[in-house]
Design a protein around this motif. Structure first.
Motif, PDB file in Angstrom:
ATOM      1  N   ARG A  64      85.404  23.431 -67.024  1.00 58.50           N
ATOM      2  CA  ARG A  64      86.250  24.009 -65.986  1.00 58.50           C
ATOM      3  C   ARG A  64      85.411  24.695 -64.911  1.00 58.50           C
ATOM      4  NH1 ARG A  64      88.814  27.504 -68.840  1.00 58.50           N
ATOM      5  NH2 ARG A  64      90.228  25.975 -69.750  1.00 58.50           N
ATOM      6  N   LYS A  65      84.298  25.306 -65.314  1.00 60.88           N
ATOM      7  CA  LYS A  65      83.427  25.990 -64.358  1.00 60.88           C
ATOM      8  C   LYS A  65      82.815  25.000 -63.364  1.00 60.88           C
ATOM      9  CE  LYS A  65      80.061  29.713 -64.229  1.00 60.88           C
ATOM     10  NZ  LYS A  65      81.068  30.648 -63.700  1.00 60.88           N
ATOM     11  N   ILE A  66      82.368  23.836 -63.870  1.00 57.42           N
ATOM     12  CA  ILE A  66      81.808  22.801 -62.990  1.00 57.42           C
ATOM     13  C   ILE A  66      82.855  22.322 -61.989  1.00 57.42           C
ATOM     14  CG2 ILE A  66      80.865  20.463 -62.911  1.00 57.42           C
ATOM     15  CD1 ILE A  66      79.625  20.971 -65.647  1.00 57.42           C
ATOM     16  N   ILE A  67      84.040  22.021 -62.492  1.00 57.76           N
ATOM     17  CA  ILE A  67      85.094  21.458 -61.640  1.00 57.76           C
ATOM     18  C   ILE A  67      85.564  22.472 -60.599  1.00 57.76           C
ATOM     19  CG2 ILE A  67      87.484  20.643 -61.667  1.00 57.76           C
ATOM     20  CD1 ILE A  67      86.800  19.335 -64.376  1.00 57.76           C
ATOM     21  N   THR A  68      85.764  23.729 -61.016  1.00 62.21           N
ATOM     22  CA  THR A  68      86.208  24.763 -60.078  1.00 62.21           C
ATOM     23  C   THR A  68      85.182  24.988 -58.982  1.00 62.21           C
ATOM     24  OG1 THR A  68      87.411  25.857 -61.876  1.00 62.21           O
ATOM     25  CG2 THR A  68      87.011  27.149 -59.882  1.00 62.21           C
ATOM     26  N   PHE A  69      83.916  24.993 -59.359  1.00 62.88           N
ATOM     27  CA  PHE A  69      82.849  25.215 -58.384  1.00 62.88           C
ATOM     28  C   PHE A  69      82.826  24.101 -57.338  1.00 62.88           C
ATOM     29  CE2 PHE A  69      78.420  24.673 -56.981  1.00 62.88           C
ATOM     30  CZ  PHE A  69      78.154  25.949 -56.499  1.00 62.88           C
ATOM     31  N   ILE A  70      82.974  22.859 -57.761  1.00 66.08           N
ATOM     32  CA  ILE A  70      82.913  21.721 -56.825  1.00 66.08           C
ATOM     33  C   ILE A  70      84.160  21.656 -55.955  1.00 66.08           C
ATOM     34  CG2 ILE A  70      82.874  19.197 -56.661  1.00 66.08           C
ATOM     35  CD1 ILE A  70      81.117  19.162 -59.149  1.00 66.08           C
ATOM     36  N   TYR A  71      85.344  21.772 -56.579  1.00 63.21           N
ATOM     37  CA  TYR A  71      86.589  21.553 -55.845  1.00 63.21           C
ATOM     38  C   TYR A  71      87.004  22.735 -54.980  1.00 63.21           C
ATOM     39  CZ  TYR A  71      87.580  17.018 -57.859  1.00 63.21           C
ATOM     40  OH  TYR A  71      87.533  15.682 -58.182  1.00 63.21           O
ATOM     41  N   SER A  72      86.275  23.820 -55.020  1.00 61.64           N
ATOM     42  CA  SER A  72      86.552  24.942 -54.117  1.00 61.64           C
ATOM     43  C   SER A  72      85.720  24.858 -52.844  1.00 61.64           C
ATOM     44  CB  SER A  72      86.274  26.275 -54.820  1.00 61.64           C
ATOM     45  OG  SER A  72      84.919  26.363 -55.220  1.00 61.64           O
ATOM     46  N   ARG A  73      84.930  23.768 -52.695  1.00 57.03           N
ATOM     47  CA  ARG A  73      84.073  23.586 -51.517  1.00 57.03           C
ATOM     48  C   ARG A  73      84.198  22.144 -51.028  1.00 57.03           C
ATOM     49  NH1 ARG A  73      82.113  26.976 -55.133  1.00 57.03           N
ATOM     50  NH2 ARG A  73      81.113  28.922 -54.445  1.00 57.03           N
ATOM     51  N   SER A  74      84.725  21.991 -49.817  1.00 58.17           N
ATOM     52  CA  SER A  74      84.977  20.648 -49.270  1.00 58.17           C
ATOM     53  C   SER A  74      83.699  19.830 -49.144  1.00 58.17           C
ATOM     54  CB  SER A  74      85.662  20.761 -47.904  1.00 58.17           C
ATOM     55  OG  SER A  74      84.872  21.512 -47.003  1.00 58.17           O
ATOM     56  N   MET A  75      82.592  20.504 -48.833  1.00 54.98           N
ATOM     57  CA  MET A  75      81.318  19.792 -48.679  1.00 54.98           C
ATOM     58  C   MET A  75      80.893  19.155 -50.001  1.00 54.98           C
ATOM     59  SD  MET A  75      77.632  21.409 -47.678  1.00 54.98           S
ATOM     60  CE  MET A  75      77.772  22.482 -49.105  1.00 54.98           C
ATOM     61  N   LEU A  76      81.094  19.895 -51.106  1.00 55.66           N
ATOM     62  CA  LEU A  76      80.699  19.374 -52.416  1.00 55.66           C
ATOM     63  C   LEU A  76      81.648  18.265 -52.881  1.00 55.66           C
ATOM     64  CD1 LEU A  76      79.638  22.596 -54.361  1.00 55.66           C
ATOM     65  CD2 LEU A  76      78.196  20.956 -53.137  1.00 55.66           C
ATOM     66  N   ILE A  77      82.908  18.338 -52.468  1.00 52.86           N
ATOM     67  CA  ILE A  77      83.852  17.276 -52.827  1.00 52.86           C
ATOM     68  C   ILE A  77      83.414  15.955 -52.183  1.00 52.86           C
ATOM     69  CG2 ILE A  77      86.234  16.474 -52.586  1.00 52.86           C
ATOM     70  CD1 ILE A  77      87.119  19.374 -52.710  1.00 52.86           C
ATOM     71  N   SER A  78      83.035  16.036 -50.909  1.00 52.12           N
ATOM     72  CA  SER A  78      82.556  14.823 -50.212  1.00 52.12           C
ATOM     73  C   SER A  78      81.294  14.284 -50.875  1.00 52.12           C
ATOM     74  CB  SER A  78      82.282  15.144 -48.746  1.00 52.12           C
ATOM     75  OG  SER A  78      83.451  15.599 -48.106  1.00 52.12           O
ATOM     76  N   MET A  79      80.395  15.198 -51.261  1.00 45.81           N
ATOM     77  CA  MET A  79      79.157  14.785 -51.912  1.00 45.81           C
ATOM     78  C   MET A  79      79.457  14.145 -53.264  1.00 45.81           C
ATOM     79  SD  MET A  79      75.861  17.112 -53.001  1.00 45.81           S
ATOM     80  CE  MET A  79      75.810  17.913 -51.398  1.00 45.81           C
ATOM     81  N   LEU A  80      80.383  14.750 -54.015  1.00 50.43           N
ATOM     82  CA  LEU A  80      80.742  14.219 -55.331  1.00 50.43           C
ATOM     83  C   LEU A  80      81.281  12.788 -55.207  1.00 50.43           C
ATOM     84  CD1 LEU A  80      81.450  14.618 -58.408  1.00 50.43           C
ATOM     85  CD2 LEU A  80      83.697  15.375 -57.599  1.00 50.43           C
ATOM     86  N   ARG A  81      82.201  12.583 -54.271  1.00 51.33           N
ATOM     87  CA  ARG A  81      82.801  11.256 -54.111  1.00 51.33           C
ATOM     88  C   ARG A  81      81.782  10.234 -53.640  1.00 51.33           C
ATOM     89  NH1 ARG A  81      88.384  13.586 -51.402  1.00 51.33           N
ATOM     90  NH2 ARG A  81      89.384  14.148 -53.363  1.00 51.33           N
ATOM     91  N   ASN A  82      80.755  10.728 -52.997  1.00 47.74           N
ATOM     92  CA  ASN A  82      79.657   9.846 -52.596  1.00 47.74           C
ATOM     93  C   ASN A  82      78.948   9.276 -53.811  1.00 47.74           C
ATOM     94  OD1 ASN A  82      78.938   8.951 -50.105  1.00 47.74           O
ATOM     95  ND2 ASN A  82      77.522  10.593 -49.662  1.00 47.74           N
ATOM     96  N   PHE A  83      78.693  10.146 -54.783  1.00 43.13           N
ATOM     97  CA  PHE A  83      77.947   9.741 -55.971  1.00 43.13           C
ATOM     98  C   PHE A  83      78.837   9.032 -56.997  1.00 43.13           C
ATOM     99  CE2 PHE A  83      75.028  12.852 -54.202  1.00 43.13           C
ATOM    100  CZ  PHE A  83      73.784  12.318 -54.500  1.00 43.13           C
TER     101      PHE A  83
END
Length: 419
Positions: free
Chosen positions: A317-336
């Motif tokens: 949950r900590k990983i997911i909350t950290f990523i999905y609370s930042r739009s920049m990281l969401i874009s990066m995640l979907r890239n990978f």
């Protein structure tokens, strides 16, 4: 020696003919209704400013000029008529083109008699301009349409608007299916009608003013349903066994006892006792606990009583909350991950938690690659204490082993729950 003019004696004044009163040349004037457009509309106020269409019954403001464009369907400051016959539309099309050409010629060059010295090039330019004006109306079906300057400019502006809209979606992390929402399409249409100068509501207006208005509108829409909800509401009924039995008996009486074969409730102690009590007095009735609720309770017990499940879920949950609370990281995640997300909704709350662990497991490689990439290292959050902790969790091999243990334990239950 002076010479007398006209008849009469020498002292009489010369007779001068009086000028004939000028006749209004304006064919759209109130007293002059020679314009062909008046055959298809009615003057509402008697001053020619409002015309009611004979075909769609809509009233067009702006006089006979806009009314003719209403019949043709040019969308020039007027809404197109949906019921006008094709033959009338064709006649109005010809009239509008001729009017436009005459207006342009008069405005640019004046009448030929007043400007006999007009050069051949000027006349050619005027004629060419008149041809271009023809393209401002809609051609008949099957005819080739020539783009006007206005259409070309709108085409370029359309590209810019589309790009800006896309950037807005990307930077705000707005789901793309919003474009399928009819309310979004209505909003875009209303902005187009407002034209230049529209300013969106402020942050405060969205949170306060507009939200209160929307809430009030929803309350008004639900007024007719609230009476029915109140009639069938059971939230104020005490959940003790006898009260539950009474509630179930009333429901059974409403549908007729002969039509009731099975009663399904959750696994609360009082509901269970009420179901067993009813089975004793009714031989043909069966009480059954809710299977979904049973499985959800099992998953809840796994999380609460097995340490490995509790710890693994917290870290995931900590990983997911950290990523999905930042739009920049969401874009990066979907890239990978090639567009895949780490959250998957389930039938129940605890099923959702374990399905999320499944998503983490499926994207283990892309996640570890992301947290070791140069893209991650160049972000501002990578050097923060929270970013370092999340990176360490994602790169910890023990986390991924524990996720496998949790999924092996719960996989059969999740399969039953989703079937």
């Amino acid at each position: 020696m002076s010479e007398n003019v006209g008849s009469g004696t020498g002292s009489s004044l010369p007779s001068i003919p009086r000028p004939t009163p000028a006749i209004s040349r304006r064919k759209n004037a109130t007293e002059n209704r020679s314009d062909i457009g008046w055959k298809h509309g009615i003057d509402v106020q008697g001053n020619g400013k409002k015309v009611k269409c004979n075909y769609c019954s809509k009233t067009i403001n702006g006089g006979i000029y806009r009314f003719k464009h209403h019949l043709v369907g040019t969308k020039e400051d007027s809404e197109p008529c949906a019921s006008v016959p094709e033959e009338v539309k064709a006649v109005m099309l010809k009239v509008c083109v001729e009017d436009k050409e005459a207006s342009l010629k008069k405005r640019r060059f004046g009448d030929d008699e007043d400007y006999p010295e007009q050069t051949k090039n000027e006349k050619d330019n005027s004629q060419q301009k008149g041809k271009d004006i023809r393209n401002f109306v809609t051609k008949e079906k099957g005819a080739q349409v020539q783009s006007t300057i206005n259409q070309i400019m709108k085409k370029d502006l359309k590209k810019q608007c589309d790009q800006q809209c896309a950037i807005f979606f990307y930077t705000s992390t707005i789901p793309f299916n919003v474009t399928k929402n009819s309310e979004f399409l209505k909003f875009c249409e209303m902005v187009g009608r407002y034209r230049i100068g529209y300013k969106p509501p402020s942050y405060h207006e969205l949170r306060e003013t507009q939200l209160k208005k929307a809430t009030t509108n929803v309350d008004e829409m639900l007024t007719e349903f609230k009476a029915e909800w109140k009639r069938t509401d059971t939230s104020d009924i005490s959940k003790i066994t006898d009260k539950v039995v009474k509630m179930l008996e009333d429901a059974e009486e409403f549908v007729d006892e002969e039509n009731v074969v099975q009663i399904v409730t959750d696994n609360d102690v009082n509901y269970k006792a009420a179901g067993e009590k009813m089975m004793k007095t009714r031989k043909n009735l069966y009480w059954t606990p809710c299977a979904t609720h049973c499985i959800d309770l099992i998953l809840e017990n796994f999380k609460k009583k097995l340490k490995v499940h509790e710890t693994t879920m917290k870290k995931g949950r900590k990983i997911i909350t950290f990523i999905y609370s930042r739009s920049m990281l969401i874009s990066m995640l979907r890239n990978f991950t090639k567009g895949k997300d780490l959250v998957r909704p389930g039938a129940t709350r605890f099923a959702t938690a374990y399905l999320t662990l499944t998503c983490l497991h499926d994207n283990k490689g892309p996640l570890m690659t992301m947290f070791t990439s140069d893209d991650w290292k160049t972000t501002k959050v990578a050097s923060t204490p929270e970013g370092i902790r999340v990176q360490n969790i994602a790169l910890d091999s023990r986390l991924w082993k524990n996720i496998v243990i949790c999924l092996k334990t719960t996989a059969p239950l999740i399969t039953v729950l989703r079937s």
